[in-house]
Motif scaffolding. Structure first.
Motif, PDB file in Angstrom:
ATOM      1  N   LEU A 100      34.611  39.863  43.953  1.00 66.98           N
ATOM      2  CA  LEU A 100      36.028  39.768  44.316  1.00 66.98           C
ATOM      3  C   LEU A 100      36.461  41.057  44.452  1.00 66.98           C
ATOM      4  O   LEU A 100      36.687  41.953  43.486  1.00 66.98           O
ATOM      5  N   TYR A 101      36.724  41.616  45.528  1.00 65.38           N
ATOM      6  CA  TYR A 101      37.003  42.985  46.059  1.00 65.38           C
ATOM      7  C   TYR A 101      38.577  43.178  45.843  1.00 65.38           C
ATOM      8  O   TYR A 101      39.201  42.282  46.325  1.00 65.38           O
ATOM      9  N   GLY A 102      39.038  44.402  45.439  1.00 63.91           N
ATOM     10  CA  GLY A 102      40.546  44.267  45.209  1.00 63.91           C
ATOM     11  C   GLY A 102      41.208  43.205  44.482  1.00 63.91           C
ATOM     12  O   GLY A 102      40.988  42.990  43.544  1.00 63.91           O
ATOM     13  N   ASN A 103      42.343  43.059  45.002  1.00 63.76           N
ATOM     14  CA  ASN A 103      43.341  41.697  44.424  1.00 63.76           C
ATOM     15  C   ASN A 103      43.439  41.756  43.015  1.00 63.76           C
ATOM     16  O   ASN A 103      43.541  40.714  42.228  1.00 63.76           O
ATOM     17  N   GLY A 104      43.612  43.224  42.583  1.00 61.92           N
ATOM     18  CA  GLY A 104      43.919  43.173  41.263  1.00 61.92           C
ATOM     19  C   GLY A 104      42.599  43.724  40.423  1.00 61.92           C
ATOM     20  O   GLY A 104      42.614  43.852  39.101  1.00 61.92           O
ATOM     21  N   TYR A 105      41.388  43.071  40.949  1.00 63.99           N
ATOM     22  CA  TYR A 105      40.183  43.266  40.089  1.00 63.99           C
ATOM     23  C   TYR A 105      39.507  44.556  40.540  1.00 63.99           C
ATOM     24  O   TYR A 105      38.375  44.966  40.123  1.00 63.99           O
ATOM     25  N   GLY A 106      40.059  45.361  41.671  1.00 67.02           N
ATOM     26  CA  GLY A 106      39.434  46.316  42.036  1.00 67.02           C
ATOM     27  C   GLY A 106      40.636  47.467  42.240  1.00 67.02           C
ATOM     28  O   GLY A 106      40.932  47.820  43.647  1.00 67.02           O
ATOM     29  N   PRO A 107      41.124  48.091  41.343  1.00 64.79           N
ATOM     30  CA  PRO A 107      42.534  48.730  41.429  1.00 64.79           C
ATOM     31  C   PRO A 107      42.016  50.152  42.241  1.00 64.79           C
ATOM     32  O   PRO A 107      43.124  50.711  42.872  1.00 64.79           O
ATOM     33  N   ASP A 108      40.846  50.629  42.180  1.00 62.69           N
ATOM     34  CA  ASP A 108      40.606  51.756  43.070  1.00 62.69           C
ATOM     35  C   ASP A 108      40.181  51.700  44.444  1.00 62.69           C
ATOM     36  O   ASP A 108      39.698  52.799  44.982  1.00 62.69           O
ATOM     37  N   LEU A 109      40.115  50.610  44.715  1.00 62.57           N
ATOM     38  CA  LEU A 109      39.503  50.289  46.216  1.00 62.57           C
ATOM     39  C   LEU A 109      40.260  51.035  47.060  1.00 62.57           C
ATOM     40  O   LEU A 109      39.820  51.705  48.226  1.00 62.57           O
ATOM     41  N   PRO A 110      41.816  51.034  47.251  1.00 59.31           N
ATOM     42  CA  PRO A 110      42.463  51.698  48.119  1.00 59.31           C
ATOM     43  C   PRO A 110      42.130  53.374  47.932  1.00 59.31           C
ATOM     44  O   PRO A 110      42.158  53.943  49.238  1.00 59.31           O
ATOM     45  N   PHE A 111      42.039  53.806  46.974  1.00 61.39           N
ATOM     46  CA  PHE A 111      41.644  55.371  47.006  1.00 61.39           C
ATOM     47  C   PHE A 111      40.260  55.566  47.395  1.00 61.39           C
ATOM     48  O   PHE A 111      40.078  56.639  48.152  1.00 61.39           O
ATOM     49  N   VAL A 112      39.524  54.882  47.287  1.00 61.10           N
ATOM     50  CA  VAL A 112      37.854  54.852  48.005  1.00 61.10           C
ATOM     51  C   VAL A 112      38.174  55.055  49.350  1.00 61.10           C
ATOM     52  O   VAL A 112      37.600  55.740  50.029  1.00 61.10           O
ATOM     53  N   ALA A 113      39.013  53.934  50.020  1.00 59.84           N
ATOM     54  CA  ALA A 113      39.211  53.900  51.280  1.00 59.84           C
ATOM     55  C   ALA A 113      39.924  55.332  52.107  1.00 59.84           C
ATOM     56  O   ALA A 113      39.597  55.876  52.888  1.00 59.84           O
ATOM     57  N   PHE A 226      35.800  32.999  42.765  1.00 63.27           N
ATOM     58  CA  PHE A 226      35.691  33.913  41.635  1.00 63.27           C
ATOM     59  C   PHE A 226      35.822  33.014  40.482  1.00 63.27           C
ATOM     60  O   PHE A 226      35.115  32.896  39.607  1.00 63.27           O
ATOM     61  N   HIS A 227      37.123  32.284  40.373  1.00 62.30           N
ATOM     62  CA  HIS A 227      37.327  31.564  39.275  1.00 62.30           C
ATOM     63  C   HIS A 227      36.340  30.482  39.034  1.00 62.30           C
ATOM     64  O   HIS A 227      36.083  30.057  37.941  1.00 62.30           O
ATOM     65  N   ARG A 228      35.790  29.748  40.125  1.00 61.79           N
ATOM     66  CA  ARG A 228      34.915  28.663  40.065  1.00 61.79           C
ATOM     67  C   ARG A 228      33.531  29.083  39.342  1.00 61.79           C
ATOM     68  O   ARG A 228      33.165  28.484  38.442  1.00 61.79           O
ATOM     69  N   LEU A 229      33.135  30.260  39.860  1.00 57.65           N
ATOM     70  CA  LEU A 229      31.996  30.736  39.378  1.00 57.65           C
ATOM     71  C   LEU A 229      31.954  31.291  37.922  1.00 57.65           C
ATOM     72  O   LEU A 229      31.165  31.231  37.031  1.00 57.65           O
ATOM     73  N   GLU A 230      33.231  31.769  37.459  1.00 59.39           N
ATOM     74  CA  GLU A 230      33.586  32.403  36.073  1.00 59.39           C
ATOM     75  C   GLU A 230      33.295  31.125  35.238  1.00 59.39           C
ATOM     76  O   GLU A 230      33.138  31.260  34.091  1.00 59.39           O
ATOM     77  N   GLU A 231      34.033  30.059  35.834  1.00 62.63           N
ATOM     78  CA  GLU A 231      34.208  28.557  34.864  1.00 62.63           C
ATOM     79  C   GLU A 231      32.781  27.821  34.646  1.00 62.63           C
ATOM     80  O   GLU A 231      32.777  27.242  33.742  1.00 62.63           O
ATOM     81  N   SER A 232      31.965  28.167  35.495  1.00 64.19           N
ATOM     82  CA  SER A 232      30.727  27.309  35.741  1.00 64.19           C
ATOM     83  C   SER A 232      29.700  27.802  34.782  1.00 64.19           C
ATOM     84  O   SER A 232      29.808  29.033  34.082  1.00 64.19           O
TER      85      SER A 232
END
Length: 232
Positions: A100-113, A226-232
């Motif tokens: 899961l890219y970005g969405n609070g899970y990848g805080p530095d994604l904007p910086f890399v871009a 992401f949440h579905r896989l996390e719970e499985s």
């Protein structure tokens, strides 16, 4: 095969390979690391590979010689000179890592871009379209250092490392990309997170999901997935 062997203290030695072809180098490192336990003297403890070296740890007290380093070095030369190098990509399955890219899970994604003067969407596209190879595991249990990242999404380490990076975080540092298998401090630029467990201490026989030479691809997923896989 061009290499140098030199001591590391009194109970280890380093084999340093001077090979420009990264694919051939990785094949040699992987083949050597896998061959060492069955070939070496009973004093052998473990082999620790990196990008271009293999460090061989041994117990000098188990060697009946006044010159344990010379004996171990001679054994290594014999092994390396007769080494049957395996092609790491042959008949290897590709491990898919959902992220899961970005969405609070990848805080530095904007910086890399911003650092590469491209969009966030382009960073994700470039990061997911490459086929990576696990060069070695290090830093923390099961942490894969990967070869194969595009130079168009490189980014420097953070000036101030974070005290805690969440388990499963996917990061970029320089020309490297990797995944944090456990929560730990770290200074890589975090662009996403995977729900997969890369390290399971409850499985003593095979605690790490990945190993040296494995092939890997990242795939982008939604928050719901992401949440579905996390719970499985």
């Amino acid at each position: 095969m061009n290499y140098t062997i030199y001591p590391l203290g009194d109970s280890a030695l380093i084999v340093d390979f001077h090979i420009a072809d990264e694919e051939r180098l990785l094949n040699i490192l992987t083949s050597l690391t896998q061959s060492l336990p069955s070939f070496m003297h009973e004093s052998f403890i473990e082999a620790v590979p990196s990008y271009n070296t293999v460090t061989v740890h041994y117990d000098p007290l188990k060697i009946k010689s006044h010159f344990p380093y010379q004996l171990m070095k001679a054994a290594l030369i014999e092994l390396i000179d007769g080494l049957k190098v395996k092609e790491s990509r042959k008949n290897r399955e590709i491990v898919t890592i959902p992220v899961l890219y970005g969405n609070g899970y990848g805080p530095d994604l904007p910086f890399v871009a911003q650092h590469n003067d491209i969009s966030v969407e382009e960073v994700i596209k470039i990061h997911t379209e490459r086929l990576y190879t696990v060069a070695f595991l290090g830093f923390s249990p099961g942490f894969p250092f990967l070869r194969g990242m595009s130079s168009s999404i490189t980014a420097p380490r953070r000036q101030s490392p974070r005290i805690k990076i969440e388990e499963g975080s996917v990061g970029i540092a320089g020309s490297q990309t990797g995944v944090y298998p456990v929560s730990s401090p770290g200074g890589w630029q975090i662009i996403g997170r995977t729900p997969l467990k890369l390290f399971n201490p409850g499985d003593p026989d095979n605690p790490a999901l990945l190993s040296q030479g494995d092939l890997l691809k990242f795939t982008s997923i939604s928050k719901e997935e992401f949440h579905r896989l996390e719970e499985s």
